[in-house]
Enzyme design. Structure first.
Site, mmCIF file in Angstrom:
data_model
loop_
_atom_site.group_PDB
_atom_site.id
_atom_site.type_symbol
_atom_site.label_atom_id
_atom_site.label_comp_id
_atom_site.label_asym_id
_atom_site.label_seq_id
_atom_site.Cartn_x
_atom_site.Cartn_y
_atom_site.Cartn_z
ATOM 1 N N LYS A 11 -97.246 59.190 36.002
ATOM 2 C CA LYS A 11 -96.289 59.802 36.945
ATOM 3 C C LYS A 11 -94.886 59.344 36.604
ATOM 4 O O LYS A 11 -94.647 58.146 36.403
ATOM 5 C CB LYS A 11 -96.621 59.315 38.371
ATOM 6 C CG LYS A 11 -95.700 59.891 39.420
ATOM 7 C CD LYS A 11 -96.219 61.223 39.903
ATOM 8 C CE LYS A 11 -95.289 61.947 40.835
ATOM 9 N NZ LYS A 11 -94.313 62.825 40.180
ATOM 10 N N LYS B 8 -93.380 50.157 39.139
ATOM 11 C CA LYS B 8 -92.962 50.645 40.465
ATOM 12 C C LYS B 8 -94.163 51.142 41.267
ATOM 13 O O LYS B 8 -94.337 50.779 42.430
ATOM 14 C CB LYS B 8 -91.952 51.781 40.246
ATOM 15 C CG LYS B 8 -91.111 52.119 41.450
ATOM 16 C CD LYS B 8 -90.134 53.260 41.126
ATOM 17 C CE LYS B 8 -89.139 52.894 40.041
ATOM 18 N NZ LYS B 8 -88.191 53.994 39.754
ATOM 19 N N LYS C 18 -92.482 58.809 31.739
ATOM 20 C CA LYS C 18 -91.092 59.274 31.822
ATOM 21 C C LYS C 18 -90.884 60.279 30.707
ATOM 22 O O LYS C 18 -91.605 60.251 29.695
ATOM 23 C CB LYS C 18 -90.125 58.099 31.632
ATOM 24 C CG LYS C 18 -88.741 58.356 32.186
ATOM 25 C CD LYS C 18 -88.720 58.154 33.689
ATOM 26 C CE LYS C 18 -87.378 58.496 34.283
ATOM 27 N NZ LYS C 18 -87.360 58.133 35.716
ATOM 28 N N THR D 77 -85.546 59.266 47.841
ATOM 29 C CA THR D 77 -85.103 58.085 47.088
ATOM 30 C C THR D 77 -83.908 57.442 47.787
ATOM 31 O O THR D 77 -83.867 56.218 47.983
ATOM 32 C CB THR D 77 -84.769 58.468 45.627
ATOM 33 O OG1 THR D 77 -85.875 59.190 45.088
ATOM 34 C CG2 THR D 77 -84.523 57.237 44.784
ATOM 35 N N ASN E 129 -78.415 63.173 43.487
ATOM 36 C CA ASN E 129 -79.479 63.199 44.486
ATOM 37 C C ASN E 129 -79.601 61.850 45.198
ATOM 38 O O ASN E 129 -79.592 61.774 46.427
ATOM 39 C CB ASN E 129 -80.807 63.579 43.807
ATOM 40 C CG ASN E 129 -81.980 63.447 44.752
ATOM 41 O OD1 ASN E 129 -82.511 62.365 44.946
ATOM 42 N ND2 ASN E 129 -82.376 64.537 45.382
ATOM 43 N N SER F 171 -93.233 61.568 46.424
ATOM 44 C CA SER F 171 -93.869 62.409 45.397
ATOM 45 C C SER F 171 -95.394 62.309 45.529
ATOM 46 O O SER F 171 -96.113 63.297 45.378
ATOM 47 C CB SER F 171 -93.467 61.933 43.998
ATOM 48 O OG SER F 171 -92.293 62.575 43.576
HETATM 49 P P1 NAD Z 1 -78.426 63.108 39.440
HETATM 50 O O1 NAD Z 1 -78.352 63.787 38.146
HETATM 51 O O2 NAD Z 1 -78.740 63.888 40.665
HETATM 52 O O3 NAD Z 1 -77.045 62.333 39.729
HETATM 53 C C1 NAD Z 1 -76.490 61.416 38.842
HETATM 54 C C2 NAD Z 1 -75.106 61.038 39.347
HETATM 55 O O4 NAD Z 1 -74.567 60.019 38.495
HETATM 56 C C3 NAD Z 1 -74.097 62.179 39.326
HETATM 57 O O5 NAD Z 1 -73.205 62.040 40.408
HETATM 58 C C4 NAD Z 1 -73.363 61.954 38.001
HETATM 59 O O6 NAD Z 1 -72.055 62.540 37.989
HETATM 60 C C5 NAD Z 1 -73.297 60.447 37.999
HETATM 61 N N1 NAD Z 1 -73.113 59.864 36.658
HETATM 62 C C6 NAD Z 1 -73.675 60.249 35.497
HETATM 63 N N2 NAD Z 1 -73.236 59.458 34.497
HETATM 64 C C7 NAD Z 1 -72.405 58.557 35.049
HETATM 65 C C8 NAD Z 1 -71.638 57.484 34.553
HETATM 66 N N3 NAD Z 1 -71.664 57.192 33.256
HETATM 67 N N4 NAD Z 1 -70.875 56.778 35.421
HETATM 68 C C9 NAD Z 1 -70.864 57.085 36.737
HETATM 69 N N5 NAD Z 1 -71.567 58.088 37.275
HETATM 70 C C10 NAD Z 1 -72.320 58.818 36.447
HETATM 71 O O7 NAD Z 1 -79.463 61.900 39.239
HETATM 72 P P2 NAD Z 1 -80.291 61.137 40.356
HETATM 73 O O8 NAD Z 1 -81.596 61.824 40.512
HETATM 74 O O9 NAD Z 1 -79.425 60.893 41.541
HETATM 75 O O10 NAD Z 1 -80.604 59.755 39.621
HETATM 76 C C11 NAD Z 1 -79.675 58.662 39.629
HETATM 77 C C12 NAD Z 1 -80.386 57.393 39.212
HETATM 78 O O11 NAD Z 1 -81.486 57.130 40.103
HETATM 79 C C13 NAD Z 1 -81.012 57.407 37.812
HETATM 80 O O12 NAD Z 1 -80.941 56.129 37.266
HETATM 81 C C14 NAD Z 1 -82.468 57.785 38.092
HETATM 82 O O13 NAD Z 1 -83.345 57.366 37.059
HETATM 83 C C15 NAD Z 1 -82.698 57.003 39.370
HETATM 84 N N6 NAD Z 1 -83.803 57.494 40.192
HETATM 85 C C16 NAD Z 1 -83.835 58.772 40.636
HETATM 86 C C17 NAD Z 1 -84.891 59.182 41.444
HETATM 87 C C18 NAD Z 1 -84.949 60.570 42.032
HETATM 88 O O14 NAD Z 1 -85.843 60.808 42.856
HETATM 89 N N7 NAD Z 1 -84.073 61.471 41.707
HETATM 90 C C19 NAD Z 1 -85.923 58.289 41.775
HETATM 91 C C20 NAD Z 1 -85.837 56.966 41.309
HETATM 92 C C21 NAD Z 1 -84.772 56.585 40.516
#
Ligand code: NAD
Length: 414
Positions: free
Chosen positions: A72, A96, A108, A191, A222, A350
């Site tokens: 997953k 996790k 992943k 999240t 997100n 999820s």
């Molecule tokens: P997303 O694509 O929805 O948002 C990413 C955000 O980070 C955007 O605002 C983008 O502009 C910004 N960003 C990208 N590069 C950047 C940088 N170099 N400096 C500053 N800001 C930057 O992604 P997300 O789903 O919100 O995921 C964010 C983090 O959370 C990731 O590390 C992801 O692996 C982790 N994560 C996400 C989920 C999920 O359910 N979506 C779950 C667990 C962990």
């Protein structure tokens, strides 16, 4: 640095795992077994662009371990996606799911593209072609992708549709889908809400309140956006937020509602007018009670860790703190709520989505909220208790619990 240069963003994880294996008395062979992956895919994805040119992308999927359940993990669309980081992020998923006790393994994947530079048709074509090439390796009881950086519910819908063309209606093949086709209530915000639940549990453990506390968030996708909303609802003051370009800062607290509305209109939050602008580098060093990196990995290295002025760092992103950065924060007595706990709300909901799909029975939102709270609180309190008992960091405690659970399952099944 070119767009496709591998970053060192997630290299710390295997060193944290190595430390946990040593503390648990595991051999080097066991460490090699737990840090290596069961299987990896690298798939060439030629794409005919709208202008008639041909561009070659690569799709990746790493299936780490499945002793606790089907693989997953999220799918990331970002130019930096590569095999090495995908491996490390897949291992992080195994830890996790083990920590929060959901019956899944870890995986992943992603594509090394910039989704903002692709049209709707190009994005759909790339996604469908990826699934056409890996459909034998995924499935509701085999490997279940989900959204991550650069992907969303629309992309999950294309995945479900493409997979179902071969295997028949299969909503359980992917999570984070739109509600209409089998998605779950509460998944989109899970999240971000989970980050707030873990912070609240930590404050409670410290006999403190979050009311009136200040928070700085890097990334407003997100995770960052829903975390910001939850912080505001808990009475916290959000001083700064950012996207990949730059950030917004207001020492009296940003108007999160207005910024969310602005973002929903399709605009970048960094172009929001009427508040002070701040660079991502400066944002990380703002004085605040809580610093919440919610974007990419590796942003808090040794230097940033020495200079940041937060009371607590909460890893909403995966691996935002490097191994060296982590050591500096330990020396500076700045607690870190680690990623495998802090952002686990997404994989927990999820799991609920998958259960609903397998049972063909949707749950009410209240049930999702209640079960999410219960699972996260149990995991958080376990981590706090081990950290207190062993006088170690929360990360070390979380890794000890997760690594042991994973190794026990691997030992029973191999
Ligand atoms: P997303 O694509 O929805 O948002 C990413 C955000 O980070 C955007 O605002 C983008 O502009 C910004 N960003 C990208 N590069 C950047 C940088 N170099 N400096 C500053 N800001 C930057 O992604 P997300 O789903 O919100 O995921 C964010 C983090 O959370 C990731 O590390 C992801 O692996 C982790 N994560 C996400 C989920 C999920 O359910 N979506 C779950 C667990 C962990």
């Amino acid at each position: 640095m070119s767009d496709k240069t591998p970053t060192k963003m997630t290299m710390g994880n295997s060193r944290f795992l190595h430390e946990a294996c040593q503390a648990l008395g595991y051999s080097d062979q066991v460490f090699a077994l737990l840090s290596g992956a069961s299987r990896e895919f690298k798939i060439q994805l030629p794409l005919l662009r709208d202008d008639g040119s041909l561009e070659i992308f690569y799709g990746y999927r790493v299936q780490h371990h499945n002793a606790l359940g089907p693989f997953k993990g999220g799918l990331r669309y970002h130019p930096s996606v590569n095999m090495r980081d995908t491996h490390t992020l897949a291992a992080l998923m195994s830890l996790k799911t083990a920590l929060v006790k959901v019956p899944f393994g870890g995986a992943k994947g992603g594509i090394d593209c910039d989704p903002r530079k692709l049209s709707h048709r190009e994005l759909e074509s790339l996604t469908r072609s990826f699934i056409q090439k890996i459909h034998r390796g995924i499935g509701p009881n085999r490997d279940i992708p989900a959204p991550d950086v650069g992907t969303n519910d629309q992309i999950m819908a294309w995945i479900q549709n493409e997979y179902s063309k071969v295997y028949g209606h299969s909503p359980g093949v992917v999570t984070g889908k739109p509600l209409l086709i089998g998605g779950s209530e509460g998944r989109e915000e899970a999240t971000g809400n989970g980050v707030a639940i873990v912070m609240h549990a930590h404050a409670h453990h410290q006999a403190e309140s979050l009311e009136g506390k200040t928070v700085v968030i890097q990334g407003f996708g997100n995770v960052g956006m829903y975390a910001a909303k939850a912080f505001r609802d808990m009475g916290m003051k959000v001083l700064a937020i950012s996207d990949s370009k730059s950030g917004l800062y207001d020492e009296t607290g940003l108007d999160i509602e207005a910024i969310c509305k602005y973002r929903k209109s399709g605009a970048r939050v960094s172009s929001y007018e009427g508040v002070e602008k701040i660079t991502n580098e400066k944002l990380l060093k703002l004085p605040c009670d809580y610093l919440v990196p919610a974007a990419m990995g590796g942003v808090i290295n040794e230097t940033v860790a020495r200079e940041l002025k937060a009371g607590v760092v909460v890893e909403a992103a995966n691996s935002p703190i490097t191994f060296e950065g982590d050591k500096v924060l330990i020396t500076r007595n700045i607690p870190v709520l680690p990623d495998i706990l802090a952002n686990a709300g997404g994989v927990i909901v999820s799991y609920f989505e998958w259960v609903q799909n397998m049972q063909q029975m949707p749950w009410e939102k209240e049930k999702i909220t209640e079960e999410l709270n219960s699972k996260l609180l149990k995991a958080a309190n376990h981590v706090f208790a081990v950290a207190t008992g062993k006088e170690c960091s929360y990360r070390r405690a979380a890794y000890l619990i997760a690594t042991k659970r994973l190794q026990d399952a691997v030992a029973i099944t191999s």
